[in-house]
Write a protein that holds these residues in place. Structure first.
Motif, short mmCIF file in Angstrom:
data_model
loop_
_atom_site.label_atom_id
_atom_site.label_comp_id
_atom_site.label_asym_id
_atom_site.label_seq_id
_atom_site.Cartn_x
_atom_site.Cartn_y
_atom_site.Cartn_z
N GLU A 115 -20.23 38.97 3.79
CA GLU A 115 -21.73 38.82 3.68
C GLU A 115 -22.23 39.57 2.46
O GLU A 115 -23.00 40.25 2.31
CB GLU A 115 -22.18 39.89 4.90
N ARG A 149 -24.50 32.72 7.49
CA ARG A 149 -23.62 34.12 7.78
C ARG A 149 -24.40 35.25 7.02
O ARG A 149 -24.02 36.34 7.53
CB ARG A 149 -22.28 34.03 7.25
N LYS A 180 -25.67 31.30 15.11
CA LYS A 180 -25.22 32.61 14.28
C LYS A 180 -26.42 33.46 14.05
O LYS A 180 -26.55 34.75 14.25
CB LYS A 180 -24.64 32.41 12.89
#
Length: 524
Positions: A115, A149, A180
């Motif tokens: 991330e 992400r 997601k």
């Protein structure tokens, strides 16, 4: 051994033992200093996922090429070390090596897993500087995944729109990105627009619905897959669908899937069998679950725990503890989840002493620190046995902060035992943690009314009004001929004249007749 022959052996190497023999011969004859040969040995070690051996070989390479650096990046990713992978990519750039599409894909994957949006943007800029955008969809797919992400789904959508070449992985990456980001509606739109789908895209949409709390939609996708006939369900997909069946108790559909995997000779490994067991347990068909359980030759921890919990939640606590005893005798080591199942079995069967004993054993014998779930089981166990004060004392001694479930369990047992003081304490704690829980307001209001504390009852009603709390309608599901129907209280959705509506109207008429009969009997 000549160098050319060594290269040939590496190309035909099929297992780690052969690779070690080739490496040993290269060391013996001094061929390991040759750059091309060392790179190939290193690359082969990374292919077999042997990091230590690969690192040792890489350190012996004098001038590693871009392929070797990329393999090192992949090795770090395979061993779940994204930060180290990014460091390797930075070293690659500092040495003046021009990155290729494979190395930047590795870097973007590392940015996604860690991330790290800042590094991801830097890699994105490097892609344009080195003109790697036109090197096929592989780079674009990695960019979509990286931005997704990191929660930047709009940027991922822009990358998708700008891509001139798209494959099935491109569409799946965008769809998975929306999943997601908890946007299942957009994910479904992408899924419906896909020019072609593969098992990965089908599985992603199904598991997305399952994890998003929409099992009915997941089952619809599975039925669509079967009707299209272009793809065949995989074991991963079967496990996901069975999980959906378990969540809503769709036993008929679960049995159809069981028959399907048996007839098609789909690999019934322990994972699929565990999913079948879980589905049958949650659907109340314990006999079917136990038959599958007995068929598993090598049971894992999930197998034992699923069967223990299955008997526990259906009130067969003693049978659950018998299976737990068999597990211990087999030599399998229980984990935290197993003890949740065991304590749940004690709770449902009212086995207070056994529950206390196993709660202590998990700490003293197995060195497992109780988590919130274990405390929840114990609070429920003591509360069901009417031991409200002991339950309250346990909450006060907890090593972790109690959550709403813990206090709700104490509230239920306090109401059952008519312990107004403890019930008020539990209710207020719940409202501090979950101020929008409509059920707690109603329970406290009813309790105040039962205790003739009308002023407090009025205050609770006013609090609901001030906070705009409305009681959520009840929901139920029923499966008819493999189709799951969902109903809400006071729902008017069924169309007049449909079979479902006719059945409901007939039931309402019968209930009115029965109620009027009871009314007349009561006041005769």
């Amino acid at each position: 051994m000549k160098r050319s022959y060594c290269h040939h052996l590496l190309q035909t190497c099929r297992n780690l033992e052969q690779l070690k023999q080739i490496h040993a011969q290269a060391l013996t004859q001094g061929l390991h200093h040759r750059q091309n040969l060392s790179c190939k040995i290193f690359n082969t070690y990374t292919k077999f996922n042997k990091p230590i051996e690969a690192y040792n070989v890489f350190n012996q390479i004098q001038n590693p090429d871009i392929v070797s650096w990329t393999c090192l990046i992949s090795l770090h990713l395979n061993t779940d070390r994204p930060f180290e992978a990014l460091l390797v990519f930075s070293n690659l750039s500092s040495l003046g090596l021009k990155p290729d599409s494979f190395s930047v894909v590795g870097a973007l994957t590392a940015c996604g897993r860690s991330e790290n949006l800042g590094h991801g943007k830097a890699v994105h800029g490097m892609i344009y500087r080195h003109e790697l955008v036109a090197s096929g969809p592989i780079v674009g797919n990695a960019l979509i995944d990286m931005y997704s992400r990191n929660g930047k789904i709009k940027v991922a959508q822009t990358v998708f729109d700008e891509m001139k070449s798209k494959d099935v992985a491109t569409w799946t990456s965008l769809m998975h990105g929306f999943i997601k980001c908890d946007d299942l509606n957009s994910a479904r739109i992408v899924f419906d627009r896909m020019p072609e789908r593969n098992s990965v895209s089908w599985t992603a949409m199904i598991t997305g619905y399952i994890q998003g709390g929409k099992p009915i939609e997941a089952l619809e996708i599975f039925q669509k897959l079967k009707s299209d006939g272009n793809d065949h369900p995989t074991a991963v997909m079967i496990v996901a669908v069975l999980s959906g069946c378990a969540d809503i108790g769709a036993l008929d559909l679960g049995q159809l899937i069981h028959g399907y995997v048996t007839k098609t000779y789909l690999n019934l490994d322990v994972t699929v069998k565990n999913a079948l067991m879980d589905m049958y347990c949650k659907s109340g068909s314990l006999e079917s679950a136990e038959r599958i359980f007995e068929e598993i030759s090598t049971k894992d921890n999930f197998s034992w725990t699923t069967m223990i919990l299955g008997f526990a939640v259906h009130g067969s606590g003693k049978r659950a503890l018998e299976i737990f005893s068999d597990m211990l005798e087999s030599g399998d080591y229980p984990n935290e989840v197993t003890f949740v199942a065991v304590l749940s079995a004690c709770s449902h069967a009212g086995l207070v002493n056994e529950g206390r004993r196993w709660f202590n054993c998990m700490q003293e014998m197995y060195h497992l620190e109780p988590k919130i779930e274990h405390y929840g089981c114990m609070v429920d166990l003591l509360g069901r046995a009417g031991l409200v004060e002991e339950s309250k004392d346990l909450i006060e001694k907890m090593k972790v902060p109690p959550d709403g479930i813990i206090w709700r369990s104490l509230l239920s047992s306090s109401i059952a035992c008519k312990n107004l003081e403890t019930a008020v304490l539990a209710g207020k704690k719940i409202l501090e943690l979950e101020p929008s829980d409509d059920g707690v307001y109603v329970l406290l209001w009813n309790m105040y009314c039962s205790a003739n504390q009308w002023e407090e009852a009025i205050k609770m009603r006013k609090l609901m009004k001030d906070r705009r709390i409305k009681k959520k309608p009840g929901r139920s599901c029923i499966e008819i001929n493999g189709v799951v129907n969902q109903f809400l209280a006071e729902d008017k959705t069924p169309n007049p004249g449909t079979e479902t509506q006719l059945v409901l109207e007939r039931m309402a008429q019968v209930m009115k007749v029965d109620n009027s009969y009871l009314f007349e009997m009561e006041f005769d």
